[in-house]
Write a protein that holds these residues in place. Structure first.
Motif, short mmCIF file in Angstrom:
data_model
loop_
_atom_site.label_atom_id
_atom_site.label_comp_id
_atom_site.label_asym_id
_atom_site.label_seq_id
_atom_site.Cartn_x
_atom_site.Cartn_y
_atom_site.Cartn_z
N GLY A 77 0.82 -1.21 0.00
CA GLY A 77 0.00 0.00 0.00
C GLY A 77 0.85 1.26 0.00
O GLY A 77 1.87 1.30 -0.69
N HIS A 78 0.46 2.23 0.81
CA HIS A 78 1.16 3.52 0.75
C HIS A 78 2.59 3.45 1.30
O HIS A 78 3.38 4.35 1.08
CB HIS A 78 0.35 4.61 1.44
CG HIS A 78 0.26 4.43 2.92
ND1 HIS A 78 -0.54 3.48 3.50
CD2 HIS A 78 0.88 5.08 3.93
CE1 HIS A 78 -0.41 3.55 4.81
NE2 HIS A 78 0.43 4.51 5.11
N GLY A 168 -5.46 -7.60 -0.28
CA GLY A 168 -6.03 -6.71 0.74
C GLY A 168 -5.81 -7.25 2.14
O GLY A 168 -5.53 -6.51 3.07
N ASN A 169 -5.92 -8.58 2.27
CA ASN A 169 -5.72 -9.20 3.57
C ASN A 169 -4.27 -9.05 4.03
O ASN A 169 -4.02 -8.68 5.18
CB ASN A 169 -6.11 -10.68 3.50
CG ASN A 169 -6.28 -11.30 4.87
OD1 ASN A 169 -5.29 -11.67 5.50
ND2 ASN A 169 -7.50 -11.38 5.35
N ARG A 171 -2.33 -6.69 3.01
CA ARG A 171 -2.09 -5.27 3.23
C ARG A 171 -2.50 -4.84 4.64
O ARG A 171 -1.77 -4.10 5.30
CB ARG A 171 -2.81 -4.44 2.16
CG ARG A 171 -2.51 -2.95 2.28
CD ARG A 171 -2.85 -2.20 1.00
NE ARG A 171 -4.27 -2.24 0.72
CZ ARG A 171 -4.78 -2.72 -0.40
NH1 ARG A 171 -4.02 -3.18 -1.35
NH2 ARG A 171 -6.08 -2.73 -0.59
N THR A 172 -3.66 -5.29 5.11
CA THR A 172 -4.07 -4.89 6.47
C THR A 172 -3.09 -5.43 7.51
O THR A 172 -2.77 -4.74 8.48
CB THR A 172 -5.50 -5.39 6.82
OG1 THR A 172 -5.55 -6.79 6.63
CG2 THR A 172 -6.56 -4.72 6.00
N GLN A 173 -2.60 -6.65 7.27
CA GLN A 173 -1.64 -7.22 8.22
C GLN A 173 -0.32 -6.45 8.20
O GLN A 173 0.25 -6.12 9.23
CB GLN A 173 -1.35 -8.67 7.87
CG GLN A 173 -2.52 -9.59 7.99
CD GLN A 173 -2.11 -11.01 7.63
OE1 GLN A 173 -1.24 -11.59 8.28
NE2 GLN A 173 -2.70 -11.56 6.61
N ASN A 175 0.26 -3.42 7.14
CA ASN A 175 0.03 -2.09 7.70
C ASN A 175 0.12 -2.12 9.21
O ASN A 175 0.78 -1.29 9.83
CB ASN A 175 -1.39 -1.63 7.34
CG ASN A 175 -1.38 -0.59 6.26
OD1 ASN A 175 -0.42 0.17 6.14
ND2 ASN A 175 -2.41 -0.56 5.46
N SER A 176 -0.57 -3.10 9.78
CA SER A 176 -0.62 -3.20 11.23
C SER A 176 0.78 -3.45 11.82
O SER A 176 1.15 -2.85 12.82
CB SER A 176 -1.62 -4.30 11.59
OG SER A 176 -1.27 -4.95 12.76
N ILE A 177 1.55 -4.33 11.16
CA ILE A 177 2.90 -4.63 11.67
C ILE A 177 3.82 -3.41 11.53
O ILE A 177 4.55 -3.05 12.46
CB ILE A 177 3.49 -5.87 10.96
CG1 ILE A 177 2.66 -7.11 11.33
CG2 ILE A 177 4.96 -6.07 11.33
CD1 ILE A 177 2.96 -8.35 10.52
N ASN A 179 2.98 -0.27 11.37
CA ASN A 179 2.59 0.80 12.28
C ASN A 179 2.97 0.51 13.72
O ASN A 179 3.35 1.40 14.46
CB ASN A 179 1.08 1.05 12.18
CG ASN A 179 0.72 1.65 10.84
OD1 ASN A 179 1.55 2.31 10.20
ND2 ASN A 179 -0.48 1.39 10.38
N LYS A 180 2.80 -0.75 14.12
CA LYS A 180 3.13 -1.10 15.49
C LYS A 180 4.63 -1.20 15.70
O LYS A 180 5.16 -0.81 16.72
CB LYS A 180 2.47 -2.44 15.87
CG LYS A 180 1.09 -2.27 16.51
CD LYS A 180 0.56 -3.61 16.98
CE LYS A 180 -0.67 -3.99 16.17
NZ LYS A 180 -1.04 -5.38 16.26
#
Lengths: 201, 253
Positions: A77-78, A168-169, A171-173, A175-177, A179-180
């Motif tokens: 993603g971004h 997409g699945n 990407r959400t994972q 992103n979460s990793i 960011n955290k």
């Protein structure tokens, strides 16, 4: 004689080029699936010691119909924009191996499942190919292949299973990793997983 | 029991009103406007509302332990005793029993043709299909099941999913789908058998609902759950995304 030969050669070339141009997204999917199922059913490749050979042959069929750079880009993603060219290259390689293992791992337990082509929706350079995956006990799973024309060849950039986009699945994972923790932490996790997969093999 | 039922209804009606007043967080999208062009601009916050994240993550871990150490061994034993073909028949039976829910929700969504299909399926499968254990409606008459529940009906009329909730044992849900499940009980024959004390023996009812659960877990849930979790880097997020997207698809259908 020479002219005849030349004419037939031209004819052949013409034929092959029209066939190529008519190759729709759906036909690429159907053709690849047919070839893959043939390979998986091949009695010569059934024994356990042939498993690695079977995986290699299957990968030769599957790899060209996926665009892994596009998949990697979309899975990040971004965050993709923040990566250096070297990071992008490494991420694509490592993530490709992860996906390769997921897809080929599923093929190991193949026991007669079928894929049925339903229809496709195409708009210039993008296409969605609708299929049904039928399990051996008769369950029906909706699978959509999202495809795009990359340099005139249709390639998959996402597989949507029962409404859930694979990319997409991830990407959400991711992103979460990121960011955290961080991108470095994500890369480490991907590499660890690759390492584990290789050990299992 | 009666007061509890009354309370549940008041709670669900209030929540339905609340949720109907909340606009859906995602607008209707056309086939090719999925996330092809805008993925790069997506912020780290996706559209899933998760105010209970701390509790949800805790419950996800508890459920995972229950699945791994209790349900999976149980269902492997069940697999050993009951062949998949029989499991499929048991699944058909409970699917047939669940017809009132699908029929009712198809009606609520004004899907007359699907409601009629559900009715026909019920008649065919209950008779020719020997009490619903077989599915000749699909095999011989090509009548496809149209899965609808109250959560989907609420979604159909524009209710957004609301906050994500992980329930003990049941697993992922949202506020909308929780209300849906409560409401769907009204369509569930086994629920009314319990309420109306039709059966003298509660044990029979309990056994029936256990068979339904274990069969469902072995026949459909276990493989899907394992596939998602085993390939995940962040299992909580992966399961949440899969649940929300799968529900979105079912609502659009």
């Amino acid at each position: 004689m020479k002219n005849k030969l030349l004419a037939s050669l031209c004819f052949c070339l013409f034929l092959s080029s029209t066939v190529h141009a008519q190759e729709t997204a759906g036909r690429i999917i159907v053709h690849t699936i047919e070839q893959s199922l043939e390979l998986l059913k091949d009695p010569k490749l059934q024994s356990d010691d042939k498993l690695i050979l079977r995986r290699e042959k299957l990968w030769e069929l599957l790899e060209p119909i996926f665009n892994f750079e596009e998949i990697a880009k979309r899975a990040l993603g971004h965050h993709w924009r923040d990566c250096s060219p070297a990071e992008k290259k490494e991420f694509t390689e490592v993530f490709t191996n992860i996906l390769k293992d997921v897809y080929l791992g599923r093929s190991d337990s193949y026991s007669g499942e079928q894929i049925i082509y339903l229809n496709e929706e195409t708009e210039e350079t993008r296409s969605k190919v609708y299929t049904n995956f039928i399990t051996t006990d008769g369950k029906k799973i909706d699978i959509i292949f999202s495809m795009k024309k990359f340099a005139d060849i249709w390639q998959i950039y996402d597989v949507i299973i029962e409404g859930v986009s694979t990319v997409g699945n991830y990407r959400t994972q991711f992103n979460s990793i990121i960011n955290k923790e961080s991108f470095t932490a994500l890369m480490q996790q991907l590499k660890d997983k690759n390492f584990k997969n290789q050990e299992v093999q | 029991m009666k007061t509890l039922l009354k309370k549940t209804w008041v709670l669900s009606i209030t929540s339905i009103l609340l949720i109907l007043l909340t606009p859906a967080s995602h607008a209707q999208i056309t086939e090719f406007e999925d996330d092809y062009d805008d993925y790069a601009y997506e912020t780290e916050q996706n559209s899933i509302s998760d105010p209970l994240v701390k509790y949800n993550q805790f419950m996800f871990k508890v459920n995972h332990k229950i699945y791994k150490h209790l349900f999976t061994p149980l269902s492997k034993g069940y697999d050993f005793l009951i062949p998949k073909k029989v499991q499929s028949s048991v699944n058909n039976f409970f699917t047939n029993v669940g017809t009132p829910q699908r029929f009712g929700n198809n009606l609520l969504q004004l899907k007359w043709k699907y409601a009629l299909t559900e009715f026909s399926r019920f008649v065919i499968n209950s008779t020719i299909g020997i009490g619903g254990f077989f599915d000749p409606a699909q095999a011989a008459f090509h009548l496809e099941k149209h899965d609808e529940d109250l959560g989907q009906t609420l979604g159909h009329y524009g209710a957004g999913p609301g906050p994500y909730i992980v329930w003990p044992i049941i697993g992922p849900s949202t506020l909308r789908d929780t209300i849906g499940v409560i409401g769907d009980n009204a369509f569930d024959p086994t629920f009314w058998f319990g309420v109306l004390d039709t059966f003298e023996e509660d044990e029979i009812l309990f056994a029936v609902s256990m068979v339904e659960r274990v069969n469902k877990y072995s026949y459909t849930i276990r493989d899907n759950y394992d596939r998602i979790i085993n390939n995940a880097f962040d299992p909580y997020t992966s399961l949440q995304h899969a649940y929300i997207e799968n529900r979105k698809k079912k609502i659009e259908e």
